[in-house]
Enzyme design. Structure first.
Site, PDB file in Angstrom:
ATOM      1  CB  CYS A 141      -0.840   0.062   1.279  1.00  0.00           C
ATOM      2  SG  CYS A 141      -2.210  -1.084   1.313  1.00  0.00           S
ATOM      3  CG  ASP A 149      18.727  35.252 -17.442  1.00  0.00           C
ATOM      4  OD1 ASP A 149      18.364  34.851 -18.563  1.00  0.00           O
ATOM      5  OD2 ASP A 149      18.029  35.977 -16.709  1.00  0.00           O
TER       6      ASP A 149
HETATM    7 ZN    ZN Z   1      -3.882   0.186   0.268  1.00  0.00          ZN
END
Ligand code: ZN
Length: 507
Positions: A35, A446
């Site tokens: 997860c 620059d």
């Molecule tokens: Zn999960």
């Protein structure tokens, strides 16, 4: 890369701390699923958790992606892992398909990065905990899963878009990983699949904050007529991949911390490349919190960051297009450079297929390097030296299609580019920043940067002293430059003539 220690990871998991999203992945030993730390599911027991620094490492250890938090849409954090520039560059090339197709290999990928394949494998193991092959397979599976969830594309097209050699291989992989066929992962809805002309829409996550207004107005100011349109809070442009043409449309979905991208393109196999380029152009992979914390130790940058939290360093859609614009923009204003680029498109650009564009002003794709390299005359109202430089860079790209591949240090990249006629220090740094996405690029000569860093009495530093000050901003000098440019709006309208061609202002 090793994730932080287990206690820290577990606390992040308990509090669903989004700062760790994309940085750590948790494998749950009791379920075999992995997860994101922000997963809405109940927090697993401490002893069941195993933490990883990449989705590929979790998959290598035998975990399956969670169907609720969907690791495939975690922000693209692997792309910044500062400790190894090489790994993040390799990931960017992979995302653009460097490992797809029959002739692709780890050796070839390593070559493009300027190192040997053993060295590349070692770096991958060290930083991501997985081999290049399994990382590329993981990317493929996760991309397929995103297409299944977010689009109505037929499975055969999903398989092809995600780079699976065959539908059978695709089915087997999903059966192995998820214990079910791919179709079973699609949410039930009665909507019919959309056609390629209608486009498919995907989400690209970023880690907040994201300063959408600044990046959109950056692109609006530089939109090339015929190629790009910014309208109704959206960015649209034409695209060409392998000779086919289509278009993209990008909008902001702040409530989802994502960009929504609608892609209209005749070949689904090009989807990963297109998505990778949008990520690069809109700089969605930046670990902006870390970058801002680092730069804020400079009092000037600190005060600018407060005004523009989440400011990104915009990238170019295409290396050659960007280099061309950088050269056309030398010593003229952004407005003038844009007009000149539009003229170049009318003269040399290829008309797009109307079936895959959604806006009447999107008419052409940008001329290719080959077209400009072989054009008898570029016929543009620009100084001759500029046109010669344009031709030189077109020829350099034809001779070396990997000219804008990211390998070597920033100094080496700049030297490589400066070998092209008409490319000076400023242009080389500018190309490194926007096209090669070298986040430590810094065009110290620059005029806008020098002006923005003037002291209280208005005295500007010179390039050397600015470079010295910018040492402390490494390795993110490009973001420092972006903040300084954003803070000095006067430079947009300024026209500066200088004998030093490297001093340009059309960024
Ligand atoms: Zn999960």
């Amino acid at each position: 890369m090793k994730p932080p220690d287990k206690e820290v990871c577990y606390r992040a998991l308990q509090s669903r701390d989004s700062r760790f999203d994309g940085v750590i992945f948790v494998g749950v030993k009791s379920t075999g699923i992995y997860c994101r730390p922000i997963c809405p599911a109940r927090t697993p027991k401490y002893e069941h958790c195993q933490f990883f620094g990449s989705a590929a490492a979790a998959q290598d250890a035998g975990f399956r992606p969670c169907l609720r938090c969907r690791p495939e849409i975690a922000p693209d954090m692997a792309s910044w892992r500062g400790t190894s520039n090489t790994v993040s560059r390799a990931l960017a090339l992979m995302a653009e398909g460097a490992m797809d197709g029959d002739t692709a290999s780890v050796t070839k990928l390593a070559e493009r990065l300027g190192l040997g394949d053993r060295q590349l494998r070692r770096l991958f193991l060290q930083h991501l905990g997985a081999s290049p092959i399994s990382v590329s397979q993981t990317l493929r599976v996760l991309f397929a899963k995103q297409l299944i969830h977010e689009t109505r594309m037929p499975m055969r097209e999903v398989a092809s878009a995600a780079g699976f050699g065959s539908v059978r291989r695709f089915n087997e992989t999903f059966q192995d990983l998820f214990h079910r066929p791919p179709l079973a992962l699609r949410r039930k809805t009665s909507a019919p699949p959309k056609t390629a002309e209608a486009g498919i829409t995907l989400r690209i996550r970023y880690r907040p904050p994201y300063d959408w207004e600044s990046i959109l107005s950056f692109f609006a100011a530089r939109a090339i007529p015929g190629i790009e349109v910014v309208e109704n809070n959206r960015y649209l442009r034409t695209v060409e991949i392998d000779g086919l043409t289509g278009s993209i449309e990008v909008r902001h979905l702040p409530e989802r911390q994502s960009l929504g991208v609608t892609i209209r393109f005749p070949n689904v196999k090009s989807l990963p490349v297109i998505v990778a380029r949008v990520r690069r152009q809109f700089d969605t992979g930046a670990d902006i919190e870390t970058i801002e914390a680092h730069l804020a130790s400079d009092p000037l940058l600190g005060s600018l960051i407060v005004q523009r939290h989440g400011l990104r360093a915009p990238g170019g859609w295409d290396g050659f297009e960007l280099a061309t614009r950088a050269i056309l923009g030398q010593q003229i204003s952004v407005v003038a450079a844009r007009r000149l680029a539009g003229k170049l498109v009318v003269l040399h650009g290829k008309p797009v297929s109307k079936d895959y564009v959604s806006h009447p002003e999107l008419t052409h794709v940008f001329p290719s390097a080959k077209q400009l390299a072989t054009a008898k005359s570029i016929a543009l109202g620009a100084p001759i030296a500029r046109l010669e430089a344009l031709k030189a860079i077109a020829q350099a790209v034809v001779a070396d299609p990997n000219l804008f591949s990211p390998f070597g240090t920033i100094e080496e990249i700049v030297e490589r580019l400066k070998a092209i006629r008409g490319v000076g220090e400023w242009t080389a740094h500018y190309i490194a920043l926007r096209a090669i996405r070298e986040m430590d690029a810094f065009p110290s000569s620059d005029i806008g940067l020098l002006r923005a860093t003037a002291d209280v009495e208005g005295k500007r530093p010179n390039a050397t002293s600015l470079l010295r000050r910018a040492e402390a901003w490494r390795p993110w000098r490009a973001y420092a430059a972006q903040h300084l440019w954003a803070a000095s709006p006067t430079l947009i309208a300024t026209r500066k003539h200088s004998r030093n061609r490297t001093q340009a202002i059309a960024h």
